[in-house]
Design a protein around this motif. Structure first.
Motif, mmCIF file in Angstrom:
data_model
loop_
_atom_site.group_PDB
_atom_site.id
_atom_site.type_symbol
_atom_site.label_atom_id
_atom_site.label_comp_id
_atom_site.label_asym_id
_atom_site.label_seq_id
_atom_site.Cartn_x
_atom_site.Cartn_y
_atom_site.Cartn_z
ATOM 1 N N ILE A 64 0.838 -1.206 0.000
ATOM 2 C CA ILE A 64 0.000 0.000 0.000
ATOM 3 C C ILE A 64 0.870 1.251 0.000
ATOM 4 O O ILE A 64 0.628 2.186 -0.780
ATOM 5 N N ASP A 65 1.900 1.276 0.859
ATOM 6 C CA ASP A 65 2.844 2.405 0.860
ATOM 7 C C ASP A 65 3.467 2.593 -0.516
ATOM 8 O O ASP A 65 3.586 3.718 -1.012
ATOM 9 N N GLY A 66 3.890 1.477 -1.117
ATOM 10 C CA GLY A 66 4.526 1.551 -2.436
ATOM 11 C C GLY A 66 3.594 2.107 -3.491
ATOM 12 O O GLY A 66 3.996 2.916 -4.331
ATOM 13 N N GLN A 67 2.347 1.673 -3.470
ATOM 14 C CA GLN A 67 1.405 2.161 -4.471
ATOM 15 C C GLN A 67 1.109 3.647 -4.271
ATOM 16 O O GLN A 67 1.114 4.418 -5.233
ATOM 17 N N ILE A 68 0.881 4.053 -3.036
ATOM 18 C CA ILE A 68 0.596 5.473 -2.781
ATOM 19 C C ILE A 68 1.810 6.330 -3.124
ATOM 20 O O ILE A 68 1.666 7.397 -3.733
ATOM 21 N N SER A 69 3.008 5.881 -2.782
ATOM 22 C CA SER A 69 4.225 6.620 -3.144
ATOM 23 C C SER A 69 4.352 6.748 -4.658
ATOM 24 O O SER A 69 4.730 7.808 -5.171
ATOM 25 N N ALA A 70 4.027 5.683 -5.361
ATOM 26 C CA ALA A 70 4.086 5.719 -6.828
ATOM 27 C C ALA A 70 3.052 6.702 -7.395
ATOM 28 O O ALA A 70 3.345 7.445 -8.340
ATOM 29 N N PHE A 71 1.845 6.735 -6.817
ATOM 30 C CA PHE A 71 0.847 7.716 -7.255
ATOM 31 C C PHE A 71 1.378 9.135 -7.060
ATOM 32 O O PHE A 71 1.264 9.983 -7.934
ATOM 33 N N LYS A 72 1.958 9.384 -5.890
ATOM 34 C CA LYS A 72 2.409 10.736 -5.546
ATOM 35 C C LYS A 72 3.540 11.230 -6.447
ATOM 36 O O LYS A 72 3.690 12.430 -6.649
ATOM 37 N N THR A 73 4.330 10.289 -6.985
ATOM 38 C CA THR A 73 5.460 10.682 -7.844
ATOM 39 C C THR A 73 5.175 10.445 -9.327
ATOM 40 O O THR A 73 6.095 10.523 -10.144
ATOM 41 N N ASP A 74 3.922 10.149 -9.656
ATOM 42 C CA ASP A 74 3.512 9.884 -11.044
ATOM 43 C C ASP A 74 4.278 8.719 -11.673
ATOM 44 O O ASP A 74 4.496 8.688 -12.880
ATOM 45 N N ASP A 75 4.659 7.758 -10.865
ATOM 46 C CA ASP A 75 5.308 6.535 -11.351
ATOM 47 C C ASP A 75 4.204 5.510 -11.610
ATOM 48 O O ASP A 75 3.970 4.595 -10.823
ATOM 49 N N TYR A 76 3.516 5.697 -12.724
ATOM 50 C CA TYR A 76 2.308 4.934 -13.013
ATOM 51 C C TYR A 76 2.569 3.440 -13.195
ATOM 52 O O TYR A 76 1.753 2.621 -12.783
ATOM 53 N N ASN A 77 3.683 3.086 -13.801
ATOM 54 C CA ASN A 77 3.979 1.667 -14.003
ATOM 55 C C ASN A 77 4.147 0.943 -12.663
ATOM 56 O O ASN A 77 3.661 -0.177 -12.489
ATOM 57 N N TYR A 80 0.742 0.573 -10.972
ATOM 58 C CA TYR A 80 -0.021 -0.486 -11.636
ATOM 59 C C TYR A 80 0.518 -1.877 -11.283
ATOM 60 O O TYR A 80 -0.236 -2.842 -11.237
ATOM 61 N N SER A 81 1.810 -1.960 -10.985
ATOM 62 C CA SER A 81 2.413 -3.270 -10.679
ATOM 63 C C SER A 81 1.849 -3.881 -9.403
ATOM 64 O O SER A 81 1.946 -5.083 -9.200
ATOM 65 N N PHE A 82 1.240 -3.073 -8.531
ATOM 66 C CA PHE A 82 0.656 -3.580 -7.291
ATOM 67 C C PHE A 82 -0.768 -4.101 -7.496
ATOM 68 O O PHE A 82 -1.367 -4.648 -6.565
ATOM 69 N N ALA A 83 -1.323 -3.931 -8.677
ATOM 70 C CA ALA A 83 -2.691 -4.362 -8.959
ATOM 71 C C ALA A 83 -2.739 -5.873 -9.213
ATOM 72 O O ALA A 83 -1.891 -6.430 -9.916
ATOM 73 N N ALA A 84 -3.751 -6.504 -8.639
ATOM 74 C CA ALA A 84 -3.958 -7.944 -8.822
ATOM 75 C C ALA A 84 -4.506 -8.220 -10.229
ATOM 76 O O ALA A 84 -4.964 -7.300 -10.917
ATOM 77 N N PRO A 85 -4.476 -9.471 -10.666
ATOM 78 C CA PRO A 85 -4.971 -9.816 -12.003
ATOM 79 C C PRO A 85 -6.406 -9.352 -12.279
ATOM 80 O O PRO A 85 -6.703 -8.925 -13.392
ATOM 81 N N ASN A 86 -7.292 -9.409 -11.279
ATOM 82 C CA ASN A 86 -8.668 -8.968 -11.531
ATOM 83 C C ASN A 86 -8.730 -7.478 -11.862
ATOM 84 O O ASN A 86 -9.526 -7.052 -12.705
ATOM 85 N N VAL A 87 -7.884 -6.684 -11.237
ATOM 86 C CA VAL A 87 -7.836 -5.246 -11.520
ATOM 87 C C VAL A 87 -7.219 -5.013 -12.895
ATOM 88 O O VAL A 87 -7.716 -4.205 -13.686
ATOM 89 N N SER A 93 -4.724 -1.408 -19.282
ATOM 90 C CA SER A 93 -3.551 -0.582 -19.560
ATOM 91 C C SER A 93 -3.269 0.314 -18.363
ATOM 92 O O SER A 93 -4.168 0.632 -17.569
ATOM 93 N N VAL A 94 -2.013 0.717 -18.251
ATOM 94 C CA VAL A 94 -1.619 1.614 -17.165
ATOM 95 C C VAL A 94 -2.430 2.909 -17.245
ATOM 96 O O VAL A 94 -2.920 3.403 -16.227
ATOM 97 N N TYR A 109 -4.728 9.169 -4.623
ATOM 98 C CA TYR A 109 -3.811 9.601 -5.671
ATOM 99 C C TYR A 109 -2.889 10.711 -5.167
ATOM 100 O O TYR A 109 -1.705 10.726 -5.487
ATOM 101 N N ARG A 110 -3.440 11.614 -4.367
ATOM 102 C CA ARG A 110 -2.661 12.730 -3.837
ATOM 103 C C ARG A 110 -2.995 12.979 -2.360
ATOM 104 O O ARG A 110 -3.519 14.025 -1.997
ATOM 105 N N PRO A 111 -2.681 12.023 -1.495
ATOM 106 C CA PRO A 111 -2.991 12.233 -0.074
ATOM 107 C C PRO A 111 -2.045 13.251 0.560
ATOM 108 O O PRO A 111 -0.875 13.333 0.181
#
Length: 169
Positions: A64-77, A80-87, A93-94, A109-111
């Motif tokens: 969760i920390d990794g995904q939120i940090s990636a959102f905050k820095t616009d590291d979209y890939n 997206y890498s933290f998303a499960a197959p159903n997502v 696409s990213v 996205y921007r907490p």
């Protein structure tokens, strides 16, 4: 004879379609709230459930920390890498994934700040609570659902978000 009933037109208006979407969102949210309350508030369920190990709790929170940090820095890939197959299936696409996050989960996205709350493990899924403060100081309760994959990594399968009354200090 005309009894005052009208047959719904085959092609619904945009307003009707949005109303149907709101109904589905409210209905699904109500079901999720009921499940959440049963998981967190029912001692009988809590007694039967497996406790989340310390290492799994740390791994889940790192995802969760990794995904939120990636959102905050616009590291979209990375986000997206933290998303499960159903997502990934729902958002193949990213760019589609990030557009969904921006439009429906802006507090994530921007907490401005967040902290981890309670968690529980049920039928192989971890439900992790987050309390998020958005840039306008509005508080949000977020429930992340994660599932451990075959490679033993944890991936995000769902996120629900509820506004809190009031604002943060």
């Amino acid at each position: 004879s005309d009894l005052g009933y009208r047959i719904w037109p085959v092609q619904a208006t945009r307003e009707t379609a949005m109303a149907i979407q709101r109904f589905h969102l409210i209905f699904c949210s109500s079901v999720i709230i009921a499940i959440f309350m049963a998981l967190f508030l029912s001692p009988a369920v809590a007694a039967k459930e497996n406790l989340l190990s310390e290492s799994d709790q740390q791994a889940v929170q790192q995802v969760i920390d990794g995904q939120i940090s990636a959102f905050k820095t616009d590291d979209y890939n990375t986000a997206y890498s933290f998303a499960a197959p159903n997502v990934r299936h729902a958002f193949p696409s990213v760019q589609m994934f990030i557009e969904m996050v921006r439009s429906q989960y802006m507090p994530l996205y921007r907490p401005a700040a967040y902290l981890f709350g309670r968690n529980t493990l049920s039928e192989g899924r971890v439900y992790q609570e987050l309390i998020v403060t958005d840039p306008n100081r509005q508080l949000w309760q977020i429930i992340y659902t994660l599932r451990q994959q075959d490679d033993k990594t944890w991936k995000v399968t769902n996120v629900v978000m509820y506004p809190y009354d009031g604002v943060s200090a």
